[in-house]
Enzyme design. Structure first.
Site, PDB file in Angstrom:
ATOM      1  N   SER A  12      79.639 -11.686  53.390  1.00 51.43           N
ATOM      2  CA  SER A  12      78.410 -11.536  52.596  1.00 51.43           C
ATOM      3  C   SER A  12      78.439 -10.201  51.833  1.00 51.43           C
ATOM      4  O   SER A  12      79.433  -9.906  51.164  1.00 51.43           O
ATOM      5  CB  SER A  12      77.204 -11.680  53.531  1.00 51.43           C
TER       6      SER A  12
ATOM      7  N   ASP B 145      77.002 -22.867  50.904  1.00 50.37           N
ATOM      8  CA  ASP B 145      76.384 -21.537  50.981  1.00 50.37           C
ATOM      9  C   ASP B 145      75.084 -21.551  50.203  1.00 50.37           C
ATOM     10  O   ASP B 145      75.074 -21.848  49.010  1.00 50.37           O
ATOM     11  CB  ASP B 145      77.353 -20.504  50.389  1.00 50.37           C
TER      12      ASP B 145
ATOM     13  N   HIS C  94      76.657 -19.959  54.819  1.00 50.47           N
ATOM     14  CA  HIS C  94      76.934 -18.585  54.392  1.00 50.47           C
ATOM     15  C   HIS C  94      77.641 -17.762  55.461  1.00 50.47           C
ATOM     16  O   HIS C  94      78.552 -17.008  55.161  1.00 50.47           O
ATOM     17  CB  HIS C  94      75.622 -17.913  53.998  1.00 50.47           C
TER      18      HIS C  94
HETATM   19  C1  LIG Z   1      79.572 -19.146  53.453  1.00 52.11           C
HETATM   20  O1  LIG Z   1      78.218 -19.428  53.279  1.00 52.11           O
HETATM   21  C2  LIG Z   1      77.906 -20.758  53.583  1.00 52.11           C
HETATM   22  C3  LIG Z   1      76.465 -21.006  53.189  1.00 52.11           C
HETATM   23  O2  LIG Z   1      75.533 -20.321  53.929  1.00 52.11           O
HETATM   24  C4  LIG Z   1      78.139 -20.980  55.078  1.00 52.11           C
HETATM   25  O3  LIG Z   1      77.771 -22.296  55.451  1.00 52.11           O
HETATM   26  C5  LIG Z   1      79.574 -20.749  55.360  1.00 52.11           C
HETATM   27  O4  LIG Z   1      79.771 -20.833  56.718  1.00 52.11           O
HETATM   28  C6  LIG Z   1      79.949 -19.386  54.880  1.00 52.11           C
HETATM   29  N1  LIG Z   1      81.341 -19.285  54.984  1.00 52.11           N
HETATM   30  C7  LIG Z   1      81.815 -18.349  55.720  1.00 52.11           C
HETATM   31  C8  LIG Z   1      83.299 -18.360  55.798  1.00 52.11           C
HETATM   32  O5  LIG Z   1      81.100 -17.512  56.267  1.00 52.11           O
END
Ligand SMILES: *[C@@H]1O[C@H](CO)[C@@H](O)[C@H](O)[C@H]1NC(C)=O
Ligand SMILES: *[C@@H]1O[C@H](CO)[C@@H](O)[C@H](O)[C@H]1NC(C)=O
Length: 207
Positions: A18, A112, A146
């Site tokens: 993030s 995400d 996310h």
């Molecule tokens: C990226 O963000 C998405 C949406 O919230 C989430 O579902 C996903 O797990 C995240 N990917 C990582 C690798 O953190």
């Protein structure tokens, strides 16, 4: 970190998620000795703040909270609040990742809801190519949200977000997200092992 007795060197690896992913991308772009970077669900932009490094300032991409939606449960969805990345990879709010010394691995969840990390990773990839760099590895997981965390951490579907100061949805379906966490961890270890000179026969982590 380079002076830490348990850091083998000569380069170090960075892993961030993030906003932390964008901090890692900035460090890789501006600092020396970053040999490999993993960015999980970052934006590759300055987001809502100006990034300052010496004489360089990267202006904020910015957002508009009026584009917030309220979901059926009353929890907010902020996926569309960020301003458009006008000019794509040449937008002045992009972090100058072409300056990074080492390779970058982008990990994104296609569901995400914090921001469109899939789109941002593709834009970052275009930027690297436009500057004559190798195309980065982008691993994109359908149904993942996310917060892609280490394996077996429970998925966090919603929590407080500082920008609206309210609860927002993060996206992700439980099964797909959990599977993405298991796979992403393996990919991260193998990426670091390859680029930081690790050995493949290390003791597997016990999670
Ligand atoms: C990226 O963000 C998405 C949406 O919230 C989430 O579902 C996903 O797990 C995240 N990917 C990582 C690798 O953190
Ligand atoms: C965030 O919201 C809470 C309660 O809704 C409030 O008490 C707090 O002052 C708010 N914080 C900011 C920084 O606005």
């Amino acid at each position: 970190m380079l002076q830490h007795p348990q850091v083998k060197g000569p380069g170090i690896g960075l892993l961030g998620i993030s906003l932390g992913a964008d901090i890692c991308l900035s460090m890789a772009s501006f600092l020396k000795n970053v040999a490999a970077t993993v960015a999980i669900n970052g934006s590759g932009t300055s987001g809502s703040r100006t990034i300052h490094y010496k004489q360089t300032s990267i202006p904020p991409l910015g957002h508009d909270l009026r584009r917030t939606r309220v979901t059926f449960s009353g929890i907010l969805d902020i996926v569309d609040i960020r301003n458009d990345l006008i000019g794509g990879h040449e937008n002045p709010s992009m972090i100058p990742i072409e300056r990074a010394e080492g390779p970058i691995l982008f990990i994104v969840g296609q569901d995400d809801h914090n921001w469109r990390s899939d789109f941002y990773a593709q834009t970052a990839s275009h930027r690297l190519e436009a500057h004559g760099k190798a195309k980065p590895q982008v691993i994109s997981y359908p149904g993942a949200g996310h917060y892609i965390e280490p394996p077996y951490f429970p998925m966090c579907p919603a929590s407080l977000h500082k920008l609206p100061n309210k609860t927002v949805i993060w996206g992700g379906e439980f099964r797909a997200h959990s599977q993405a966490q298991v796979d992403a961890w393996k990919q991260i270890l193998s990426f670091f092992s390859k680029h930081l000179g690790g050995t493949q026969d290390r003791v597997p982590p016990k999670l």
